[in-house]
Design a protein around this motif. Structure first.
Motif, PDB file in Angstrom:
ATOM      1  N   ASN A 174      82.608  -1.862  58.033  1.00 55.17           N
ATOM      2  CA  ASN A 174      83.059  -2.079  56.662  1.00 55.17           C
ATOM      3  C   ASN A 174      84.586  -2.023  56.599  1.00 55.17           C
ATOM      4  O   ASN A 174      85.191  -1.008  56.945  1.00 55.17           O
ATOM      5  CB  ASN A 174      82.460  -0.994  55.762  1.00 55.17           C
ATOM      6  N   PRO A 175      85.234  -3.104  56.153  1.00 54.77           N
ATOM      7  CA  PRO A 175      86.694  -3.128  56.115  1.00 54.77           C
ATOM      8  C   PRO A 175      87.289  -2.314  54.977  1.00 54.77           C
ATOM      9  O   PRO A 175      88.501  -2.141  54.891  1.00 54.77           O
ATOM     10  CB  PRO A 175      87.008  -4.619  55.941  1.00 54.77           C
ATOM     11  N   ARG A 176      86.450  -1.834  54.068  1.00 57.76           N
ATOM     12  CA  ARG A 176      86.874  -1.030  52.916  1.00 57.76           C
ATOM     13  C   ARG A 176      87.741  -1.799  51.929  1.00 57.76           C
ATOM     14  O   ARG A 176      88.407  -1.205  51.088  1.00 57.76           O
ATOM     15  CB  ARG A 176      87.637   0.229  53.389  1.00 57.76           C
ATOM     16  N   THR A 177      87.771  -3.108  52.040  1.00 61.25           N
ATOM     17  CA  THR A 177      88.541  -3.925  51.091  1.00 61.25           C
ATOM     18  C   THR A 177      87.628  -4.724  50.173  1.00 61.25           C
ATOM     19  O   THR A 177      88.088  -5.284  49.187  1.00 61.25           O
ATOM     20  CB  THR A 177      89.465  -4.898  51.851  1.00 61.25           C
ATOM     21  N   ASP A 178      86.348  -4.783  50.505  1.00 58.92           N
ATOM     22  CA  ASP A 178      85.390  -5.559  49.727  1.00 58.92           C
ATOM     23  C   ASP A 178      84.244  -4.645  49.303  1.00 58.92           C
ATOM     24  O   ASP A 178      83.436  -4.227  50.130  1.00 58.92           O
ATOM     25  CB  ASP A 178      84.854  -6.723  50.567  1.00 58.92           C
ATOM     26  N   PRO A 179      84.146  -4.304  48.011  1.00 56.40           N
ATOM     27  CA  PRO A 179      83.091  -3.381  47.564  1.00 56.40           C
ATOM     28  C   PRO A 179      81.685  -3.937  47.747  1.00 56.40           C
ATOM     29  O   PRO A 179      80.714  -3.179  47.731  1.00 56.40           O
ATOM     30  CB  PRO A 179      83.421  -3.171  46.081  1.00 56.40           C
ATOM     31  N   ASP A 180      81.562  -5.247  47.917  1.00 54.63           N
ATOM     32  CA  ASP A 180      80.246  -5.870  48.074  1.00 54.63           C
ATOM     33  C   ASP A 180      79.907  -6.164  49.535  1.00 54.63           C
ATOM     34  O   ASP A 180      78.931  -6.864  49.821  1.00 54.63           O
ATOM     35  CB  ASP A 180      80.183  -7.173  47.261  1.00 54.63           C
ATOM     36  N   TRP A 181      80.715  -5.653  50.457  1.00 61.33           N
ATOM     37  CA  TRP A 181      80.516  -5.956  51.874  1.00 61.33           C
ATOM     38  C   TRP A 181      79.165  -5.452  52.374  1.00 61.33           C
ATOM     39  O   TRP A 181      78.729  -4.360  52.020  1.00 61.33           O
ATOM     40  CB  TRP A 181      81.616  -5.324  52.708  1.00 61.33           C
ATOM     41  N   GLU A 182      78.520  -6.277  53.187  1.00 60.31           N
ATOM     42  CA  GLU A 182      77.298  -5.898  53.885  1.00 60.31           C
ATOM     43  C   GLU A 182      77.354  -6.414  55.309  1.00 60.31           C
ATOM     44  O   GLU A 182      78.057  -7.384  55.611  1.00 60.31           O
ATOM     45  CB  GLU A 182      76.055  -6.471  53.192  1.00 60.31           C
ATOM     46  N   VAL A 183      76.619  -5.764  56.179  1.00 65.73           N
ATOM     47  CA  VAL A 183      76.543  -6.219  57.573  1.00 65.73           C
ATOM     48  C   VAL A 183      75.936  -7.607  57.630  1.00 65.73           C
ATOM     49  O   VAL A 183      74.960  -7.909  56.925  1.00 65.73           O
ATOM     50  CB  VAL A 183      75.692  -5.237  58.405  1.00 65.73           C
ATOM     51  N   ASP A 184      76.504  -8.467  58.457  1.00 60.21           N
ATOM     52  CA  ASP A 184      75.978  -9.815  58.662  1.00 60.21           C
ATOM     53  C   ASP A 184      74.763  -9.711  59.586  1.00 60.21           C
ATOM     54  O   ASP A 184      74.885  -9.667  60.808  1.00 60.21           O
ATOM     55  CB  ASP A 184      77.059 -10.701  59.287  1.00 60.21           C
ATOM     56  N   VAL A 185      73.599  -9.670  58.980  1.00 62.55           N
ATOM     57  CA  VAL A 185      72.361  -9.447  59.738  1.00 62.55           C
ATOM     58  C   VAL A 185      72.132 -10.549  60.761  1.00 62.55           C
ATOM     59  O   VAL A 185      71.719 -10.287  61.897  1.00 62.55           O
ATOM     60  CB  VAL A 185      71.162  -9.334  58.774  1.00 62.55           C
ATOM     61  N   LEU A 186      72.397 -11.787  60.371  1.00 63.43           N
ATOM     62  CA  LEU A 186      72.185 -12.908  61.298  1.00 63.43           C
ATOM     63  C   LEU A 186      73.110 -12.817  62.496  1.00 63.43           C
ATOM     64  O   LEU A 186      72.723 -13.149  63.627  1.00 63.43           O
ATOM     65  CB  LEU A 186      72.383 -14.234  60.564  1.00 63.43           C
ATOM     66  N   ALA A 187      74.344 -12.356  62.268  1.00 63.46           N
ATOM     67  CA  ALA A 187      75.285 -12.202  63.383  1.00 63.46           C
ATOM     68  C   ALA A 187      74.816 -11.115  64.340  1.00 63.46           C
ATOM     69  O   ALA A 187      74.956 -11.247  65.563  1.00 63.46           O
ATOM     70  CB  ALA A 187      76.673 -11.876  62.852  1.00 63.46           C
ATOM     71  N   VAL A 188      74.250 -10.055  63.799  1.00 64.86           N
ATOM     72  CA  VAL A 188      73.717  -8.986  64.647  1.00 64.86           C
ATOM     73  C   VAL A 188      72.540  -9.504  65.471  1.00 64.86           C
ATOM     74  O   VAL A 188      72.456  -9.260  66.680  1.00 64.86           O
ATOM     75  CB  VAL A 188      73.282  -7.784  63.790  1.00 64.86           C
ATOM     76  N   GLU A 189      71.642 -10.214  64.826  1.00 65.75           N
ATOM     77  CA  GLU A 189      70.486 -10.790  65.531  1.00 65.75           C
ATOM     78  C   GLU A 189      70.958 -11.714  66.658  1.00 65.75           C
ATOM     79  O   GLU A 189      70.413 -11.694  67.773  1.00 65.75           O
ATOM     80  CB  GLU A 189      69.611 -11.567  64.545  1.00 65.75           C
ATOM     81  N   ALA A 190      71.971 -12.519  66.363  1.00 64.07           N
ATOM     82  CA  ALA A 190      72.488 -13.451  67.373  1.00 64.07           C
ATOM     83  C   ALA A 190      73.109 -12.699  68.539  1.00 64.07           C
ATOM     84  O   ALA A 190      72.973 -13.101  69.710  1.00 64.07           O
ATOM     85  CB  ALA A 190      73.514 -14.386  66.738  1.00 64.07           C
ATOM     86  N   ALA A 191      73.801 -11.596  68.244  1.00 62.28           N
ATOM     87  CA  ALA A 191      74.429 -10.815  69.314  1.00 62.28           C
ATOM     88  C   ALA A 191      73.383 -10.176  70.217  1.00 62.28           C
ATOM     89  O   ALA A 191      73.567 -10.115  71.441  1.00 62.28           O
ATOM     90  CB  ALA A 191      75.329  -9.745  68.699  1.00 62.28           C
ATOM     91  N   VAL A 192      72.296  -9.705  69.633  1.00 68.64           N
ATOM     92  CA  VAL A 192      71.224  -9.120  70.444  1.00 68.64           C
ATOM     93  C   VAL A 192      70.608 -10.184  71.350  1.00 68.64           C
ATOM     94  O   VAL A 192      70.403  -9.957  72.554  1.00 68.64           O
ATOM     95  CB  VAL A 192      70.146  -8.486  69.538  1.00 68.64           C
ATOM     96  N   GLU A 193      70.345 -11.346  70.782  1.00 70.29           N
ATOM     97  CA  GLU A 193      69.764 -12.426  71.599  1.00 70.29           C
ATOM     98  C   GLU A 193      70.722 -12.849  72.707  1.00 70.29           C
ATOM     99  O   GLU A 193      70.310 -13.088  73.853  1.00 70.29           O
ATOM    100  CB  GLU A 193      69.437 -13.626  70.701  1.00 70.29           C
ATOM    101  N   ARG A 194      72.002 -12.939  72.384  1.00 71.97           N
ATOM    102  CA  ARG A 194      73.008 -13.325  73.383  1.00 71.97           C
ATOM    103  C   ARG A 194      73.079 -12.290  74.506  1.00 71.97           C
ATOM    104  O   ARG A 194      73.255 -12.636  75.687  1.00 71.97           O
ATOM    105  CB  ARG A 194      74.363 -13.478  72.703  1.00 71.97           C
ATOM    106  N   THR A 195      72.921 -11.030  74.150  1.00 72.66           N
ATOM    107  CA  THR A 195      72.954  -9.965  75.150  1.00 72.66           C
ATOM    108  C   THR A 195      71.820 -10.127  76.161  1.00 72.66           C
ATOM    109  O   THR A 195      72.030 -10.020  77.377  1.00 72.66           O
ATOM    110  CB  THR A 195      72.846  -8.588  74.461  1.00 72.66           C
TER     111      THR A 195
END
Length: 348
Positions: free
Chosen positions: A200-221
């Motif tokens: 969380n960059p603490r600059t955007d109150p609506d920030w959420e983790v990019d779930v698709l990016a996490v899924e892609a990183a796991v698959e890439r791993t």
């Protein structure tokens, strides 16, 4: 001491050493019960008194709750009185130590100031104990889990991680508040490296983790490396972890970090390995930052890691990932997964 008249009515309660009254020993429950009963007759003069040393800010003790209520949240009807040594103290300087002790103890003429100074300068006394129990000072970073010296000595810039290496993986996920991270650990030498971080960059109150990016990183791993074992903390990600365990059968496992006995052992395994350089890392700055942010929290089973205070913005999620990855490596090796099957070559 409790003097009571009638069922559930307390007129005078003394709660001693409330820095030790924490959730794990039912201290919070006991205090809340006593406080409710005192409040019922507060108008008639009922009182509750707490005595304490300086609290550890990562244990959420009654002492900390009272301090926060009185000093930070402006709660009414609380009289907070504290005397402590001011400024930083050079514990090698006898004169400075004596001055700090005298300041902390004030007019407590019965105290052996020289004996307290001796205890502070005893090499067996930690910095945290000296500040908290002798100088009455709250030190947020005094109970650090990993020292900079131990961590930096584990740096290994040679022999980089390569595609196809056998690795174990640690995953700790969140959605909004905390960070989500993935850390790898090479099986043959215990070298830790970063596979992904969403913080969380603490600059955007609506920030959420990019779930698709996490899924892609796991698959890439899994496509890039030979993942032999993955431990993943389930909260917020149980459905995804379930799918991963089906796709990569017998290689992805849930690891609940809120189970203290198991987590205490894993936490100590990595810390001890770092102390003797039996773990390595590639110098990643984010992993280093999270590892050095972590402080210890004592539970009946031993020591766990946590943030320096509940509201701290200093993240430790990659430290958790590193613990899980190093534990996954140990279990992969114990399961015999370092044995590499090679195809038989037949010559003609």
């Amino acid at each position: 001491m409790i003097r009571s008249v009638g069922a559930g009515l307390c007129h005078f309660v003394v709660c001693d050493e409330v820095h030790h009254w924490v959730e794990s020993n039912a201290g919070i429950y006991v205090w809340e019960t006593l406080d409710r009963n005192v409040q019922k007759t507060a108008g008639a003069g009922s009182r509750l008194i707490e005595t304490t040393n300086a609290f550890n800010p990562n244990e959420a003790s009654i002492a900390q709750r009272t301090f926060d209520a009185a000093m930070e949240q402006g709660a009414k009807r609380i009289l907070y009185d504290c005397r402590e040594a001011s400024g930083e103290v050079d514990f090698q300087d006898r004169e400075a130590v004596m001055a700090a002790v005298a300041e902390a103890y004030g007019d407590s003429y019965w105290v052996d100031l020289g004996g307290i100074a001796d205890a502070i300068q005893d090499p067996r006394t930690s910095t945290a104990v000296s500040y908290r129990f002798y100088l009455n000072r709250i030190q947020e970073n005094a109970d650090g889990w990993m020292t900079k010296e131990h961590w930096d000595l584990c740096l290994s810039e040679a022999d980089p991680i390569l595609p196809g290496d056998q690795i174990a993986v640690g995953f700790d996920g969140s959605i909004r508040g905390d960070a989500t991270g993935i850390v790898g650990c090479r099986l043959r030498d215990g070298k830790l490296f970063l596979l992904g971080l969403w913080e969380n960059p603490r600059t955007d109150p609506d920030w959420e983790v990019d779930v698709l990016a996490v899924e892609a990183a796991v698959e890439r791993t899994f496509k890039t490396y030979r993942v032999e074992w993955m431990y993943a903390d389930p909260p917020y990600w149980q459905e995804a972890i379930g799918r991963w365990s089906i796709e990569w059968e017998d290689r992805v496992f849930e690891y609940w970090t809120n189970k203290p006995t198991r987590m205490v052992n894993a936490t100590e395994r990595l810390r001890s390995a770092a102390a003797v350089q039996d773990v390595k890392h590639d110098g990643d700055s984010d992993i280093r930052r999270h590892v050095l942010n972590a402080v210890t929290r004592e539970v009946p089973q031993g020591l766990l890691i946590t943030k320096e205070s509940p509201r701290s913005k200093k993240k430790i999620d990659l430290a958790v990932c590193s613990i899980l990855a190093f534990e996954a490596r140990a279990d992969a090796i114990a399961d015999g997964r370092m044995k590499i099957r090679r195809s038989r070559v037949v010559g003609f």
